[in-house]
Design a protein around this motif. Structure first.
Motif, short mmCIF file in Angstrom:
data_model
loop_
_atom_site.label_atom_id
_atom_site.label_comp_id
_atom_site.label_asym_id
_atom_site.label_seq_id
_atom_site.Cartn_x
_atom_site.Cartn_y
_atom_site.Cartn_z
N GLU A 12 0.70 -1.22 0.05
CA GLU A 12 -0.06 -0.03 0.15
C GLU A 12 0.83 1.40 -0.04
OE1 GLU A 12 -2.57 -0.64 3.42
OE2 GLU A 12 -3.90 -1.79 2.13
N TYR A 13 1.83 0.99 0.80
CA TYR A 13 2.75 2.43 0.94
C TYR A 13 3.51 2.81 -0.43
CZ TYR A 13 6.84 4.99 2.05
OH TYR A 13 7.88 6.25 1.72
N PHE A 14 3.90 1.60 -1.15
CA PHE A 14 4.53 2.16 -2.72
C PHE A 14 3.53 2.14 -3.60
CE2 PHE A 14 8.27 0.48 -0.27
CZ PHE A 14 9.47 1.20 -0.53
N ASN A 15 2.36 1.86 -3.46
CA ASN A 15 1.46 2.31 -4.35
C ASN A 15 0.80 3.60 -3.93
OD1 ASN A 15 1.20 0.39 -6.51
ND2 ASN A 15 0.47 -1.14 -5.21
N SER A 16 1.17 4.25 -3.18
CA SER A 16 0.54 5.67 -2.63
C SER A 16 1.53 6.79 -2.39
CB SER A 16 -0.28 5.26 -1.57
OG SER A 16 0.30 4.82 -0.54
N THR A 17 1.62 7.38 -0.96
CA THR A 17 2.50 8.23 -0.81
C THR A 17 4.10 7.76 -1.29
OG1 THR A 17 2.40 7.60 1.45
CG2 THR A 17 1.07 9.28 0.62
N GLY A 18 4.18 6.54 -0.66
CA GLY A 18 5.64 6.08 -0.81
C GLY A 18 6.21 6.14 -2.49
N PHE A 19 5.39 5.75 -3.33
CA PHE A 19 5.61 6.00 -4.57
C PHE A 19 6.16 7.31 -5.15
CE2 PHE A 19 4.26 6.93 -9.04
CZ PHE A 19 5.22 6.13 -9.79
N ASP A 20 5.58 8.11 -4.89
CA ASP A 20 6.04 9.60 -5.16
C ASP A 20 7.11 9.87 -4.73
OD1 ASP A 20 3.69 9.94 -6.62
OD2 ASP A 20 2.27 10.59 -4.94
N ARG A 21 7.52 9.40 -3.23
CA ARG A 21 8.76 9.88 -2.74
C ARG A 21 9.75 9.27 -3.34
NH1 ARG A 21 11.30 7.91 2.72
NH2 ARG A 21 12.76 9.40 3.20
N TRP A 22 9.48 7.95 -3.52
CA TRP A 22 10.71 7.07 -3.98
C TRP A 22 10.99 7.27 -5.40
CZ3 TRP A 22 14.36 5.03 -0.87
CH2 TRP A 22 13.99 5.27 0.57
N ARG A 23 9.94 7.70 -6.17
CA ARG A 23 10.46 7.99 -7.62
C ARG A 23 11.09 9.26 -7.62
NH1 ARG A 23 5.35 9.64 -11.48
NH2 ARG A 23 5.17 11.18 -9.51
N ARG A 24 10.92 10.22 -6.86
CA ARG A 24 11.71 11.42 -6.82
C ARG A 24 13.11 10.70 -6.28
NH1 ARG A 24 7.46 13.46 -4.25
NH2 ARG A 24 8.41 13.72 -2.16
N ILE A 25 13.31 10.24 -5.42
CA ILE A 25 14.65 9.66 -4.93
C ILE A 25 15.40 9.11 -5.78
CG2 ILE A 25 15.76 8.22 -3.01
CD1 ILE A 25 13.64 9.00 -1.15
N TYR A 26 14.72 8.03 -6.72
CA TYR A 26 15.35 7.25 -7.65
C TYR A 26 15.36 7.79 -9.07
CZ TYR A 26 14.86 3.37 -4.44
OH TYR A 26 14.85 2.45 -3.18
#
Length: 228
Positions: A12-26
């Protein structure tokens, strides 16, 4: 919470807020200082793996499973170097982002297959299985079964990275400095290197190469183990 809850939380995290955060990081766009530090640390781990595999000078002959591939930071350059790569991630959004990045940069797309899949349901047989920066999301009792399953898919070699459980990092985690900021990540689990090595040996693998990446906010122990 039990281990099954951890998998749900990660998905759930990587399909929501986590995705936006880590897409920027990566990615390569503008990020804050903490995110930049984590980006640089993760890239150092990816570069070390690429360096190991390229030094062996046989990438074009290899089949590789990149388990927990994220947005393809490792999968795409491996495929570009000639390896046949099966890249999977529990997050549908991460996989879609990886596909988009591959379509923009990869000259030989037939070398790379993306799939939405968690570690436990992976199947097949690959020369090398790689799992970078995934075990931090799972407790030790779950990590044992996950590593053992990944070992069963590897014909010759497995490469893992994890946040090592040391006194210093345990203290940092307890005071909230390991992943700074409220509600920005899943729970972070540290793993004793001796425990990880024991699991690998139980499954018939011996550690051949190792490395440690350490920045201000990123800590990752990297192990390469070959089948006996």
């Amino acid at each position: 919470m039990n281990a099954a809850d951890d998998k749900t939380i990660v998905k759930e995290y990587f399909n929501s807020t986590g995705f936006d955060r880590w897409r920027r990081i990566y990615g390569d766009g503008e990020v804050n200082k903490v995110q930049l530090d984590i980006r640089n640390g993760h890239q150092q781990t990816v570069d070390k793996v690429l360096g190991w595999l390229k030094a062996d000078d046989n990438l074009a002959e290899l089949s590789i499973c990149d388990a927990g591939c994220g947005v393809g930071s490792l999968s795409i350059p491996l495929a570009e170097a000639g390896a046949k790569v099966y890249a999977s991630d529990i997050s549908e959004k991460m996989v879609e982002e990886g596909k988009q990045r591959a379509s923009l940069t990869l000259k030989n797309p037939e070398n790379l297959t993306f799939a939405v899949q968690d570690l436990e349901t992976l199947s097949g047989s690959y020369h090398t299985v790689i799992c970078l920066d995934v075990l931090i999301h799972y407790p030790q009792e779950k990590a044992d079964a996950m590593i053992s399953h990944l070992c069963s898919l590897a014909q010759s070699r497995i490469i893992l990275s994890f946040a090592p459980k040391t006194c210093a990092l345990t203290i940092l985690k307890k005071i909230g400095s390991f992943f700074p900021g409220p509600s920005k990540a899943t729970r972070a689990y540290l793993h004793r290197e001796a425990d990880v090595v024991k699991i690998l040996e139980k499954n018939g693998f011996v550690v051949q190469r190792q490395s440690m990446t350490r920045t201000r906010f990123y800590f990752s122990r990297l192990l390469e183990a070959n089948r006996n």
